[in-house]
Scaffold this motif. Structure first.
Motif, PDB file in Angstrom:
ATOM      1  N   UNK A  23      -4.026  -3.008  -6.966  1.00 48.73           N
ATOM      2  CA  UNK A  23      -4.981  -4.097  -7.178  1.00 48.73           C
ATOM      3  C   UNK A  23      -5.937  -4.208  -5.990  1.00 48.73           C
ATOM      4  N   UNK A  24      -5.426  -4.045  -4.782  1.00 48.75           N
ATOM      5  CA  UNK A  24      -6.286  -4.093  -3.595  1.00 48.75           C
ATOM      6  C   UNK A  24      -7.342  -2.994  -3.643  1.00 48.75           C
ATOM      7  N   UNK A  42     -13.015  -1.257  -4.095  1.00 43.77           N
ATOM      8  CA  UNK A  42     -14.051  -0.416  -4.709  1.00 43.77           C
ATOM      9  C   UNK A  42     -15.134  -1.283  -5.336  1.00 43.77           C
ATOM     10  N   UNK A  43     -14.710  -2.314  -6.059  1.00 40.44           N
ATOM     11  CA  UNK A  43     -15.681  -3.167  -6.746  1.00 40.44           C
ATOM     12  C   UNK A  43     -16.550  -3.940  -5.754  1.00 40.44           C
ATOM     13  N   UNK A  44     -15.953  -4.496  -4.718  1.00 43.05           N
ATOM     14  CA  UNK A  44     -16.702  -5.372  -3.812  1.00 43.05           C
ATOM     15  C   UNK A  44     -17.506  -4.597  -2.775  1.00 43.05           C
ATOM     16  N   UNK A 101     -13.410   3.209   1.619  1.00 44.37           N
ATOM     17  CA  UNK A 101     -12.325   2.603   0.833  1.00 44.37           C
ATOM     18  C   UNK A 101     -10.981   2.868   1.504  1.00 44.37           C
ATOM     19  N   UNK A 102     -10.762   4.099   1.933  1.00 45.56           N
ATOM     20  CA  UNK A 102      -9.495   4.437   2.592  1.00 45.56           C
ATOM     21  C   UNK A 102      -9.356   3.684   3.919  1.00 45.56           C
ATOM     22  N   UNK A 103     -10.467   3.539   4.633  1.00 48.80           N
ATOM     23  CA  UNK A 103     -10.432   2.798   5.898  1.00 48.80           C
ATOM     24  C   UNK A 103     -10.018   1.353   5.666  1.00 48.80           C
TER      25      UNK A 103
END
Length: 506
Positions: free
Chosen positions: A317-318, A323-325, A343-345
């Motif tokens: 969910x995180x 990704x969306x925000x 995203x990974x960071x």
């Protein structure tokens, strides 16, 4: 040794005044005693008597010694000081001899930790049904070496903590109204029915501490009292932000003694800048002395707030939310390698599993620093950026390295790196570093002068106080805004007869 002219002890934050000539409810105070706003924790074991009757005395002593050693460690882990051990009870002080801006928070967290310790102890010794009650109260006490004893505290605040403990349910932590009001939003409370304390005519408001929530880091001390004084310091920080607005990186370090109001000062200036420049990215966080193992949290917490993330959410969910925000921010093009790296960071900064987990310690640190630099450089090319870190004295070395790298690598962008720290902490004595061409500014906050202290007392009390009461409060506080506000409100909550007679609580 305390430096000549110092208004506060550089080691514990105690006001360095000649308290012997202060009015104290009609009595003189010896020079080795002083009045402090302190949070008192009173813990008492339940079932100790039956344990003593049932088991061999040596076994009882070993069990109790083992348990008390753990409970004392809980107190000390949150910066408290064990005042007394009385049979099967522990009295601990938070705020004396060492004061912190979040002593009420620390005491409640310690109480909850002590209850967990007792539960673990019962799991290890299922035949020994020992439980514990904890009462916590905050207010003004007299501290010092009283009547030849060791350092201790006396006053009604201590008695009230003991009586709150008496009416608490076994296994619970019960706190008074003053403690509840001073705690952060991270602690969840349940209001109980008013309780009748022994020796009191009126019922007392009480709250049961339930848990510490994993919320985003926030300012620990908020006040509804207007900022008083600080004209010169505000001017310095506003000039620093003017340089940021013109496209230059500035590092501003605010150093201060405990309770002088460093966060409040920075908050006032930053809030005004955000109103005038709403496109600014603000990442704010605080270094924690306890309860936080994520060394990047002072930055990660601000990022979490910016993206509206829930730290306790499942990893999948995180990731979807990130990704969306991130896509909505417009700093990176979704689907690009740089977007995926970001995203990974963010996943790693939040303590979630990420591709960065495969790296070694050095590679991981370098990847985090490079990733944050890249993200803030992109944002800084579009709008101002403010990175605000409170309580730098508790920062991990890697966080200081990150801030240093930001200052050096973003020197020609509109970036403000503002930090606050205790002025007596040697670990940050070299901060801010020389980071030319970025501008480094050092602001040292002192105690309020008498005129500003009197004005703050009158605003905090929100009622008319006699001049001698105001004078007593300003003298006792040593110009410390936190103490001024708390003492003013204690006075304002007193009966009219006590106030008119110049008597303060405690």
């Amino acid at each position: 040794m305390i430096p000549d002219g110092a208004r506060f002890c550089p080691f514990c934050g105690a006001p360095q005044q000649d308290v012997g000539d202060l009015p104290t409810n009609g009595a003189d105070v010896p020079a080795d005693e002083t009045r402090r706003v302190v949070t008192v924790l009173f813990a008492d074991l339940v079932g100790f008597t039956s344990l003593s009757e049932r088991l061999d005395p040596e076994r009882v002593k070993r069990l109790v010694d083992d348990l008390f050693e753990r409970l004392v460690a809980d107190v000390e882990a949150f910066g408290g000081r064990v005042d007394k051990v009385l049979g099967d009870a522990i009295i601990a002080l938070f705020g004396a001899p060492v004061a912190h801006e979040d002593d009420a928070d620390r005491a409640v967290r310690a109480g909850l930790a002590m209850q967990r310790t007792v539960r673990h102890f019962r799991d290890e010794h299922p035949a020994d049904a020992v439980r514990m009650r904890v009462g916590i109260n905050t207010g003004e006490v007299l501290v010092g070496t009283l009547a030849g004893t060791d350092y201790t505290a006396m006053g009604d605040v201590v008695n009230t903590a003991a009586r709150l403990q008496e009416v608490a349910r076994p296994g619970s932590v019960l706190v008074g109204q003053a403690t509840r009001d001073l705690c952060s939003s991270a602690i969840r409370f349940l209001r109980t029915e008013p309780v009748q304390l022994r020796g009191r005519e009126q019922e007392t408001c009480a709250f049961r501490a339930m848990a510490v929530e994993p919320v985003t880091m926030s300012r620990r001390w908020r006040s509804d009292v207007d900022l008083v004084g600080r004209v010169a310091e505000i001017g310095i920080l506003e000039a620093a932000l003017a340089s940021v607005r013109s496209g230059r990186c500035v590092v501003a370090a605010v150093t201060v003694e405990a309770g002088i109001g460093k966060s409040r000062l920075v908050g006032e200036v930053v809030s005004d800048f955000l109103i005038a420049n709403p496109e600014t990215l603000l990442l704010e966080g605080a270094c924690a002395p306890y309860g936080e193992s994520n060394v990047w949290w002072p930055v990660a917490g601000g990022l979490m707030a910016r993206l509206g993330l829930d730290r306790s959410a499942p990893a999948d969910e995180s990731r979807r939310r990130i990704v969306r925000r991130l896509g909505k921010l417009g700093d990176f093009e979704p689907g690009t390698p740089e977007f995926e790296r970001t995203v990974e960071l963010v996943m790693h900064l939040l303590g979630q599993p990420s591709a960065l987990d495969a790296l070694g310690p050095t590679g991981l640190r370098d990847a985090v620093v490079a990733g944050i630099l890249s993200a803030l450089r992109r944002r800084g090319e579009r709008a101002p950026v403010i990175v605000w870190v409170d309580d730098l004295q508790w920062a991990a070395p890697v966080l200081l390295e990150l801030l240093d790298a930001l200052a050096r690598q973003l020197a020609n962008l509109p970036v403000l790196i503002v930090t606050t720290a205790r002025s007596d902490d040697v670990d940050v004595a070299g901060w801010p570093p020389p980071v030319d061409p970025a501008l480094a500014v050092h602001v040292a906050l002192d105690a309020l002068d008498r005129d500003a202290a009197v004005e703050l007392v009158r605003r905090a009390a929100d009622r008319e106080l006699p001049d001698d009461v105001v004078d007593t409060i300003t003298r006792r506080s040593g110009g410390n805004p936190l103490f001024l506000i708390e003492l003013a409100r204690l006075a304002a909550s007193s009966s009219d007869d006590d106030v008119d007679a110049g008597r303060l609580p405690g």
